[in-house]
Scaffold this motif. Structure first.
Motif, PDB file in Angstrom:
ATOM      1  N   ALA A 141       2.745  -0.504  24.591  1.00  0.00           N
ATOM      2  CA  ALA A 141       3.493  -1.653  25.122  1.00  0.00           C
ATOM      3  C   ALA A 141       2.698  -2.364  26.208  1.00  0.00           C
ATOM      4  O   ALA A 141       2.063  -1.723  27.051  1.00  0.00           O
ATOM      5  CB  ALA A 141       4.836  -1.198  25.666  1.00  0.00           C
ATOM      6  N   ASP A 142       2.753  -3.683  26.194  1.00  0.00           N
ATOM      7  CA  ASP A 142       2.053  -4.497  27.190  1.00  0.00           C
ATOM      8  C   ASP A 142       2.786  -4.447  28.530  1.00  0.00           C
ATOM      9  O   ASP A 142       4.006  -4.634  28.588  1.00  0.00           O
ATOM     10  CB  ASP A 142       1.982  -5.942  26.682  1.00  0.00           C
ATOM     11  CG  ASP A 142       1.267  -6.859  27.650  1.00  0.00           C
ATOM     12  OD1 ASP A 142       0.036  -6.822  27.692  1.00  0.00           O
ATOM     13  OD2 ASP A 142       1.967  -7.591  28.383  1.00  0.00           O
ATOM     14  N   ALA A 143       2.032  -4.207  29.600  1.00  0.00           N
ATOM     15  CA  ALA A 143       2.643  -4.052  30.927  1.00  0.00           C
ATOM     16  C   ALA A 143       3.382  -5.314  31.372  1.00  0.00           C
ATOM     17  O   ALA A 143       4.449  -5.233  31.988  1.00  0.00           O
ATOM     18  CB  ALA A 143       1.580  -3.677  31.949  1.00  0.00           C
ATOM     19  N   ALA A 144       2.836  -6.477  31.075  1.00  0.00           N
ATOM     20  CA  ALA A 144       3.495  -7.732  31.466  1.00  0.00           C
ATOM     21  C   ALA A 144       4.828  -7.891  30.749  1.00  0.00           C
ATOM     22  O   ALA A 144       5.810  -8.364  31.333  1.00  0.00           O
ATOM     23  CB  ALA A 144       2.580  -8.919  31.165  1.00  0.00           C
ATOM     24  N   GLN A 145       4.883  -7.503  29.480  1.00  0.00           N
ATOM     25  CA  GLN A 145       6.139  -7.581  28.753  1.00  0.00           C
ATOM     26  C   GLN A 145       7.171  -6.625  29.336  1.00  0.00           C
ATOM     27  O   GLN A 145       8.347  -6.966  29.455  1.00  0.00           O
ATOM     28  CB  GLN A 145       5.898  -7.274  27.275  1.00  0.00           C
ATOM     29  CG  GLN A 145       5.148  -8.367  26.546  1.00  0.00           C
ATOM     30  CD  GLN A 145       4.906  -8.020  25.094  1.00  0.00           C
ATOM     31  OE1 GLN A 145       4.803  -6.858  24.732  1.00  0.00           O
ATOM     32  NE2 GLN A 145       4.800  -9.039  24.260  1.00  0.00           N
ATOM     33  N   LEU A 146       6.729  -5.432  29.730  1.00  0.00           N
ATOM     34  CA  LEU A 146       7.661  -4.478  30.332  1.00  0.00           C
ATOM     35  C   LEU A 146       8.234  -5.030  31.632  1.00  0.00           C
ATOM     36  O   LEU A 146       9.426  -4.873  31.908  1.00  0.00           O
ATOM     37  CB  LEU A 146       6.959  -3.141  30.586  1.00  0.00           C
ATOM     38  CG  LEU A 146       6.541  -2.368  29.331  1.00  0.00           C
ATOM     39  CD1 LEU A 146       5.801  -1.098  29.719  1.00  0.00           C
ATOM     40  CD2 LEU A 146       7.740  -2.036  28.459  1.00  0.00           C
ATOM     41  N   ARG A 147       7.406  -5.681  32.419  1.00  0.00           N
ATOM     42  CA  ARG A 147       7.907  -6.291  33.668  1.00  0.00           C
ATOM     43  C   ARG A 147       8.946  -7.363  33.363  1.00  0.00           C
ATOM     44  O   ARG A 147       9.933  -7.507  34.096  1.00  0.00           O
ATOM     45  CB  ARG A 147       6.746  -6.872  34.469  1.00  0.00           C
ATOM     46  CG  ARG A 147       5.851  -5.810  35.108  1.00  0.00           C
ATOM     47  CD  ARG A 147       4.938  -6.410  36.153  1.00  0.00           C
ATOM     48  NE  ARG A 147       3.962  -7.326  35.568  1.00  0.00           N
ATOM     49  CZ  ARG A 147       2.770  -6.965  35.104  1.00  0.00           C
ATOM     50  NH1 ARG A 147       2.397  -5.691  35.141  1.00  0.00           N
ATOM     51  NH2 ARG A 147       1.940  -7.857  34.594  1.00  0.00           N
ATOM     52  N   ALA A 148       8.743  -8.104  32.283  1.00  0.00           N
ATOM     53  CA  ALA A 148       9.711  -9.147  31.899  1.00  0.00           C
ATOM     54  C   ALA A 148      11.047  -8.521  31.520  1.00  0.00           C
ATOM     55  O   ALA A 148      12.114  -9.041  31.871  1.00  0.00           O
ATOM     56  CB  ALA A 148       9.159  -9.973  30.741  1.00  0.00           C
ATOM     57  N   PHE A 149      11.017  -7.387  30.837  1.00  0.00           N
ATOM     58  CA  PHE A 149      12.265  -6.705  30.481  1.00  0.00           C
ATOM     59  C   PHE A 149      12.962  -6.169  31.729  1.00  0.00           C
ATOM     60  O   PHE A 149      14.190  -6.279  31.864  1.00  0.00           O
ATOM     61  CB  PHE A 149      11.988  -5.560  29.502  1.00  0.00           C
ATOM     62  CG  PHE A 149      11.732  -6.021  28.096  1.00  0.00           C
ATOM     63  CD1 PHE A 149      12.754  -6.568  27.336  1.00  0.00           C
ATOM     64  CD2 PHE A 149      10.473  -5.911  27.534  1.00  0.00           C
ATOM     65  CE1 PHE A 149      12.525  -6.996  26.030  1.00  0.00           C
ATOM     66  CE2 PHE A 149      10.230  -6.335  26.237  1.00  0.00           C
ATOM     67  CZ  PHE A 149      11.247  -6.883  25.492  1.00  0.00           C
ATOM     68  N   GLU A 150      12.201  -5.617  32.636  1.00  0.00           N
ATOM     69  CA  GLU A 150      12.797  -5.103  33.879  1.00  0.00           C
ATOM     70  C   GLU A 150      13.436  -6.233  34.684  1.00  0.00           C
ATOM     71  O   GLU A 150      14.471  -6.041  35.327  1.00  0.00           O
ATOM     72  CB  GLU A 150      11.728  -4.390  34.699  1.00  0.00           C
ATOM     73  CG  GLU A 150      11.288  -3.063  34.078  1.00  0.00           C
ATOM     74  CD  GLU A 150      10.083  -2.461  34.763  1.00  0.00           C
ATOM     75  OE1 GLU A 150       9.368  -3.208  35.482  1.00  0.00           O
ATOM     76  OE2 GLU A 150       9.847  -1.251  34.594  1.00  0.00           O
ATOM     77  N   ALA A 151      12.836  -7.410  34.623  1.00  0.00           N
ATOM     78  CA  ALA A 151      13.353  -8.556  35.379  1.00  0.00           C
ATOM     79  C   ALA A 151      14.718  -9.011  34.880  1.00  0.00           C
ATOM     80  O   ALA A 151      15.478  -9.637  35.630  1.00  0.00           O
ATOM     81  CB  ALA A 151      12.360  -9.721  35.306  1.00  0.00           C
ATOM     82  N   VAL A 152      15.055  -8.696  33.625  1.00  0.00           N
ATOM     83  CA  VAL A 152      16.369  -9.090  33.101  1.00  0.00           C
ATOM     84  C   VAL A 152      17.345  -7.908  33.072  1.00  0.00           C
ATOM     85  O   VAL A 152      18.381  -7.969  32.410  1.00  0.00           O
ATOM     86  CB  VAL A 152      16.250  -9.726  31.694  1.00  0.00           C
ATOM     87  CG1 VAL A 152      15.456 -11.015  31.760  1.00  0.00           C
ATOM     88  CG2 VAL A 152      15.635  -8.752  30.692  1.00  0.00           C
ATOM     89  N   GLY A 153      17.010  -6.819  33.784  1.00  0.00           N
ATOM     90  CA  GLY A 153      17.964  -5.736  33.971  1.00  0.00           C
ATOM     91  C   GLY A 153      17.758  -4.503  33.124  1.00  0.00           C
ATOM     92  O   GLY A 153      18.551  -3.558  33.202  1.00  0.00           O
ATOM     93  N   ALA A 154      16.706  -4.483  32.315  1.00  0.00           N
ATOM     94  CA  ALA A 154      16.473  -3.313  31.463  1.00  0.00           C
ATOM     95  C   ALA A 154      15.757  -2.212  32.232  1.00  0.00           C
ATOM     96  O   ALA A 154      14.892  -2.486  33.071  1.00  0.00           O
ATOM     97  CB  ALA A 154      15.645  -3.701  30.247  1.00  0.00           C
ATOM     98  N   GLU A 155      16.109  -0.981  31.931  1.00  0.00           N
ATOM     99  CA  GLU A 155      15.296   0.154  32.364  1.00  0.00           C
ATOM    100  C   GLU A 155      14.282   0.413  31.255  1.00  0.00           C
ATOM    101  O   GLU A 155      14.655   0.521  30.085  1.00  0.00           O
ATOM    102  CB  GLU A 155      16.153   1.399  32.573  1.00  0.00           C
ATOM    103  CG  GLU A 155      15.328   2.624  32.939  1.00  0.00           C
ATOM    104  CD  GLU A 155      16.134   3.905  32.991  1.00  0.00           C
ATOM    105  OE1 GLU A 155      15.531   4.972  33.213  1.00  0.00           O
ATOM    106  OE2 GLU A 155      17.370   3.839  32.799  1.00  0.00           O
ATOM    107  N   CYS A 156      13.008   0.481  31.598  1.00  0.00           N
ATOM    108  CA  CYS A 156      11.969   0.685  30.591  1.00  0.00           C
ATOM    109  C   CYS A 156      11.422   2.103  30.667  1.00  0.00           C
ATOM    110  O   CYS A 156      11.028   2.563  31.747  1.00  0.00           O
ATOM    111  CB  CYS A 156      10.829  -0.313  30.783  1.00  0.00           C
ATOM    112  SG  CYS A 156      11.312  -2.032  30.514  1.00  0.00           S
TER     113      CYS A 156
END
Length: 264
Positions: A237-252
């Protein structure tokens, strides 16, 4: 005579549509540094040639990503799916009631759930049902409905009616693609409606998606995600994409194949 800039741009638009499915006029305009009206003219040309099908505000390739069968998907990212499934099973406690989506990762999770002593497992997937069919120490519920042959899972109003009669401690969902800004991408609206119902009936929601599915949008139907949910993926998984998911409330959660999962 060499190709014109217009032809080069149209080839790029077609390549983007083939690789990503849906592209908006505004996105294409910004990417290529031309006006939206220029992009609309390009789309009109490509549509007249039968290379693209237009949608409101964008372009959808006529041949973007044909839906692969479940049999084909079972062989993709096999080790990552097994590691994701093992982590997901570790979140379940004996005595709970869980629901499994269709798909190959959910089927891998069903195999993991066989080791539980007492569990109620509801599923829409035939492959998950097959994995649990002889686990007579577990309560297994098939949610029925109309069979989608490519995914070997059930959809439609009968499935939805069955879901309305149950609630779950945990819902484990698959995805053809998942994006932080849109949610879960699937082939058709019946699938997305069903995923939203599963999420609404569960206390904890998990999306099981290996790294190649993050940011992927092969189709045009979307299931909206709840404010709090958990994305379980692998180390590709791409780190930038994971940060985007965390920004919308997801736990990654990132699963290292062969190792324990770690928070992103």
């Amino acid at each position: 005579m060499g190709r014109t800039r217009s032809e080069e741009r149209r080839e790029e638009i077609l390549a983007l549509a083939l690789s990503h499915g849906l592209a908006s006029v505004d996105d294409l305009s910004a990417r290529m540094g031309v006006t939206p009206s220029t992009i609309r003219r390009d789309l009109a040309v490509l549509t007249s040639r039968g290379q693209l099908a237009r949608t409101y505000g964008g372009a959808l390739s006529l041949e973007p990503h044909p839906e692969s069968s479940l049999r084909q998907r079972l062989g993709e990212a096999h080790e990552a799916k097994r590691a994701i499934a093992a982590w997901a099973a570790g979140q379940v406690t004996d005595g709970e009631t869980v629901v499994l989506d269709g798909g190959s990762t959910a089927a891998a999770l069903a195999e993991e759930l066989r080791s539980f002593e007492r569990l109620t497992v509801a599923t829409i997937g035939l492959t998950s049902l097959e994995a649990l069919a002889d686990a007579d120490h577990l309560e297994v519920v098939l949610l029925g409905g109309r069979l989608r042959h490519p995914s070997q899972s059930f959809v439609g109003p009968v499935t939805e009616a069955a879901l309305d009669r149950m609630s779950f401690d945990r819902a484990f969902l698959g995805a053809d693609g998942v994006r932080a800004d849109r949610g879960i991408c699937e082939k058709d609206l019946e699938q997305t409606r069903l995923k939203e119902l599963m999420m609404s009936r569960a206390d904890h929601v998990y999306v099981l998606a290996h790294g190649a599915k993050l940011g992927h949008a092969p189709f045009h139907a979307w299931a909206l995600l709840p404010p709090r949910w958990t994305l379980v993926t692998d180390a590709s998984a791409d780190a930038a994409q994971l940060r985007a998911f965390e920004a919308v409330g997801a736990e990654c959660v990132v699963v290292e194949v062969g190792e324990q999962a770690v928070p992103a």
